[in-house]
Write a protein that holds these residues in place. Structure first.
Motif, mmCIF file in Angstrom:
data_model
loop_
_atom_site.group_PDB
_atom_site.id
_atom_site.type_symbol
_atom_site.label_atom_id
_atom_site.label_comp_id
_atom_site.label_asym_id
_atom_site.label_seq_id
_atom_site.Cartn_x
_atom_site.Cartn_y
_atom_site.Cartn_z
ATOM 1 N N ILE A 33 0.839 -1.198 0.000
ATOM 2 C CA ILE A 33 0.000 0.000 0.000
ATOM 3 C C ILE A 33 0.874 1.248 0.000
ATOM 4 C CG2 ILE A 33 -1.630 1.344 1.391
ATOM 5 C CD1 ILE A 33 -2.856 -1.338 2.266
ATOM 6 N N GLY A 34 1.984 1.211 0.729
ATOM 7 C CA GLY A 34 2.899 2.340 0.758
ATOM 8 C C GLY A 34 3.448 2.654 -0.627
ATOM 9 N N ALA A 35 3.797 1.606 -1.372
ATOM 10 C CA ALA A 35 4.298 1.815 -2.736
ATOM 11 C C ALA A 35 3.208 2.432 -3.612
ATOM 12 C CB ALA A 35 4.772 0.491 -3.324
ATOM 13 N N ALA A 36 1.958 1.996 -3.416
ATOM 14 C CA ALA A 36 0.846 2.561 -4.185
ATOM 15 C C ALA A 36 0.630 4.030 -3.833
ATOM 16 C CB ALA A 36 -0.425 1.748 -3.921
ATOM 17 N N LEU A 37 0.681 4.349 -2.552
ATOM 18 C CA LEU A 37 0.520 5.741 -2.131
ATOM 19 C C LEU A 37 1.637 6.613 -2.693
ATOM 20 C CD1 LEU A 37 -0.489 5.235 1.629
ATOM 21 C CD2 LEU A 37 -1.995 5.881 -0.259
ATOM 22 N N ARG A 38 2.839 6.097 -2.662
ATOM 23 C CA ARG A 38 3.966 6.853 -3.202
ATOM 24 C C ARG A 38 3.772 7.111 -4.694
ATOM 25 N NH1 ARG A 38 6.162 10.601 -1.838
ATOM 26 N NH2 ARG A 38 6.167 9.604 0.221
ATOM 27 N N ASP A 39 3.299 6.116 -5.421
ATOM 28 C CA ASP A 39 3.073 6.274 -6.859
ATOM 29 C C ASP A 39 2.073 7.385 -7.143
ATOM 30 O OD1 ASP A 39 4.859 4.292 -7.496
ATOM 31 O OD2 ASP A 39 3.343 2.754 -7.905
ATOM 32 N N VAL A 40 0.943 7.371 -6.420
ATOM 33 C CA VAL A 40 -0.096 8.363 -6.708
ATOM 34 C C VAL A 40 0.331 9.758 -6.272
ATOM 35 C CG1 VAL A 40 -1.987 6.699 -6.683
ATOM 36 C CG2 VAL A 40 -1.371 7.872 -4.569
ATOM 37 N N MET A 41 1.116 9.842 -5.190
ATOM 38 C CA MET A 41 1.586 11.165 -4.766
ATOM 39 C C MET A 41 2.662 11.680 -5.701
ATOM 40 S SD MET A 41 1.443 11.164 -0.577
ATOM 41 C CE MET A 41 2.279 9.595 -0.295
ATOM 42 N N ASP A 42 3.578 10.812 -6.122
ATOM 43 C CA ASP A 42 4.633 11.229 -7.045
ATOM 44 C C ASP A 42 4.070 11.634 -8.407
ATOM 45 O OD1 ASP A 42 6.540 10.819 -5.127
ATOM 46 O OD2 ASP A 42 7.260 8.907 -5.939
ATOM 47 N N SER A 43 2.934 11.048 -8.771
ATOM 48 C CA SER A 43 2.327 11.371 -10.066
ATOM 49 C C SER A 43 1.634 12.727 -10.059
ATOM 50 C CB SER A 43 1.308 10.287 -10.442
ATOM 51 O OG SER A 43 0.153 10.371 -9.611
ATOM 52 N N ALA A 49 7.942 2.148 18.283
ATOM 53 C CA ALA A 49 8.676 1.414 17.242
ATOM 54 C C ALA A 49 7.721 0.818 16.220
ATOM 55 C CB ALA A 49 9.521 0.314 17.877
ATOM 56 N N SER A 50 6.578 0.307 16.673
ATOM 57 C CA SER A 50 5.605 -0.271 15.763
ATOM 58 C C SER A 50 5.030 0.789 14.835
ATOM 59 C CB SER A 50 4.487 -0.954 16.553
ATOM 60 O OG SER A 50 3.556 -1.574 15.693
ATOM 61 N N CYS A 51 4.731 1.958 15.381
ATOM 62 C CA CYS A 51 4.205 3.042 14.556
ATOM 63 C C CYS A 51 5.250 3.474 13.526
ATOM 64 C CB CYS A 51 3.802 4.214 15.438
ATOM 65 S SG CYS A 51 3.089 5.606 14.530
ATOM 66 N N LYS A 52 6.500 3.571 13.945
ATOM 67 C CA LYS A 52 7.562 3.964 13.006
ATOM 68 C C LYS A 52 7.720 2.934 11.891
ATOM 69 C CE LYS A 52 10.370 6.892 16.051
ATOM 70 N NZ LYS A 52 11.685 7.041 16.744
ATOM 71 N N GLN A 53 7.540 1.651 12.211
ATOM 72 C CA GLN A 53 7.625 0.627 11.179
ATOM 73 C C GLN A 53 6.488 0.768 10.182
ATOM 74 O OE1 GLN A 53 10.113 -1.868 10.659
ATOM 75 N NE2 GLN A 53 8.991 -1.760 8.712
ATOM 76 N N THR A 54 5.298 1.039 10.690
ATOM 77 C CA THR A 54 4.155 1.270 9.805
ATOM 78 C C THR A 54 4.409 2.473 8.898
ATOM 79 O OG1 THR A 54 2.349 0.190 10.995
ATOM 80 C CG2 THR A 54 1.803 2.220 9.855
ATOM 81 N N LEU A 55 4.954 3.538 9.460
ATOM 82 C CA LEU A 55 5.245 4.723 8.657
ATOM 83 C C LEU A 55 6.275 4.408 7.570
ATOM 84 C CD1 LEU A 55 5.346 7.467 11.428
ATOM 85 C CD2 LEU A 55 3.658 7.265 9.605
ATOM 86 N N ALA A 56 7.280 3.615 7.933
ATOM 87 C CA ALA A 56 8.282 3.228 6.939
ATOM 88 C C ALA A 56 7.648 2.401 5.833
ATOM 89 C CB ALA A 56 9.414 2.456 7.612
ATOM 90 N N ASP A 57 6.777 1.459 6.214
ATOM 91 C CA ASP A 57 6.123 0.615 5.218
ATOM 92 C C ASP A 57 5.195 1.432 4.314
ATOM 93 O OD1 ASP A 57 7.405 -1.646 6.156
ATOM 94 O OD2 ASP A 57 5.744 -2.260 7.445
ATOM 95 N N LEU A 58 4.478 2.372 4.906
ATOM 96 C CA LEU A 58 3.538 3.183 4.137
ATOM 97 C C LEU A 58 4.220 4.357 3.433
ATOM 98 C CD1 LEU A 58 0.491 3.306 6.603
ATOM 99 C CD2 LEU A 58 0.658 1.994 4.475
ATOM 100 N N GLN A 59 5.504 4.541 3.699
ATOM 101 C CA GLN A 59 6.297 5.625 3.101
ATOM 102 C C GLN A 59 5.702 6.996 3.416
ATOM 103 O OE1 GLN A 59 7.843 4.936 -0.900
ATOM 104 N NE2 GLN A 59 7.150 2.786 -0.836
ATOM 105 N N LEU A 60 5.356 7.166 4.704
ATOM 106 C CA LEU A 60 4.749 8.404 5.173
ATOM 107 C C LEU A 60 5.552 8.975 6.336
ATOM 108 C CD1 LEU A 60 1.004 7.254 5.286
ATOM 109 C CD2 LEU A 60 2.130 8.546 3.452
#
Length: 317
Positions: free
Chosen positions: A46-56, A82-93
């Motif tokens: 999902i993070g990769a998808a969000l990054r794609d739509v934001m970068d576009s 730490a768990s929240c930071k991991q989620t942020l890293a995964d979601l690229q946010l």
């Protein structure tokens, strides 16, 4: 907070990549609210998808509302941030709009087991322990990692204790809500406390895991009252469930990978409102039929989490 969101709990029957494509489609259609959770196992995609739509350039981060959740084996104080930071890293946010405690009960899976495995170490709600977790949730707001925090699958008795002791009260309580499981007392209490109810499984959950299905379950979209009202409005009964939810005052987060269904759910919020008599008729089809039973999470003596929900009077302190 947008009035409707896209749920992303679907990886048990569709691929992570399919969920990620659904997120892209939803944003193209007009959704701005995506409901995630680390335990769904698809936040990286999902993070990769969000990054794609934001970068576009299709959407800015500030236009999106992204929710995620703290899983049950991360309730220990040192694990929350730490768990929240991991989620942020995964979601690229850089931040979440909302971070929820997924369930009030900690559950520690044996090493190597996934969420679908039966755990011998599910534990009941202990308020003192939960508040230790909640203090770390509040810290996430202080650190700017989450703009709002909330709860999920909480009962009134537990919420009363949290509201008594919290420095930052829950902004949201996410819970199962659909026409056959309306939870009117809990719903009214949440609203009375200025907490926004968010309803998962708004059209029932025919694709929910087999572990949660029993012979007594019903499928909302087959209800004759739903069908009659839906036909009158020229919409599918499932779409009517979403419309009813929004008009009732809860935020529905239906999951779909079908752009046509996504669009129908979104557009249902802009069509003429249901009449008072129709809302009254729908209020009378409540069957107290919980679909997500948590049967996978066993505590001592074979009790399920649903059994533990009923212990509020004994454990609240």
């Amino acid at each position: 907070m947008p009035a409707i969101g896209l749920g992303t709990f679907g990886s048990d029957h569709v691929s992570n990549e399919t969920v990620a494509e659904a997120v892209k489609s939803a944003i193209d259609i007009g959704y701005r609210h995506i409901d995630c959770a680390s335990v769904y196992g698809n936040e990286a995609e999902i993070g990769a998808a969000l990054r794609d739509v934001m970068d576009s350039g299709k959407v800015d981060r500030k236009e999106l509302w992204i929710t995620s959740k703290l899983w049950n084996d991360k309730h220990v104080e040192e694990d929350v941030v730490a768990s929240c930071k991991q989620t942020l890293a995964d979601l690229q946010l850089d931040y979440l709009d909302l971070y929820l405690v997924h369930w009030p009960f900690p559950n520690f899976h044996a090493k190597g087991c996934d969420v679908s495995s039966r755990s011998p170490d599910a534990r009941p709600y202990i308020h003192e322990n939960f508040m230790r977790t909640w203090r770390q949730m509040e810290k996430l707001v202080e650190l700017g990692l989450a703009r709002s925090i909330g709860t999920s699958n909480m009962t009134q008795a537990k919420l009363e204790l949290v509201l008594r002791d919290a420095a930052i009260k829950p902004a949201v309580n996410e819970m199962e809500l659909h026409p056959h499981f309306q939870q009117p007392e809990l719903f009214d209490y949440v609203v009375s406390q200025g907490i926004q109810p968010v309803g998962f499984c708004p059209i029932g959950s025919p694709a929910r895991p087999e572990r949660d299905k029993t012979s007594e379950d019903t499928v909302d979209t087959e209800d004759p009252v739903l069908c009659e009202i839906a036909e009158k409005h020229g919409i599918h009964p499932a779409t009517l469930c979403v419309k009813w939810a929004e008009q009732r005052g809860q935020i529905p987060i239906p999951f779909s990978t079908n752009p046509r269904n996504m669009r129908a759910n979104l557009e249902s919020l802009t069509t003429p409102k249901l009449s008072d008599s129709e809302m009254e008729a729908l209020s009378k089809i409540d069957k107290n039929c919980r679909l997500i039973k948590g049967q996978v999470f066993l505590w001592k003596d074979g009790q399920t989490w649903e059994d533990l929900w009923d212990l509020d009077g004994k454990i609240a302190q």
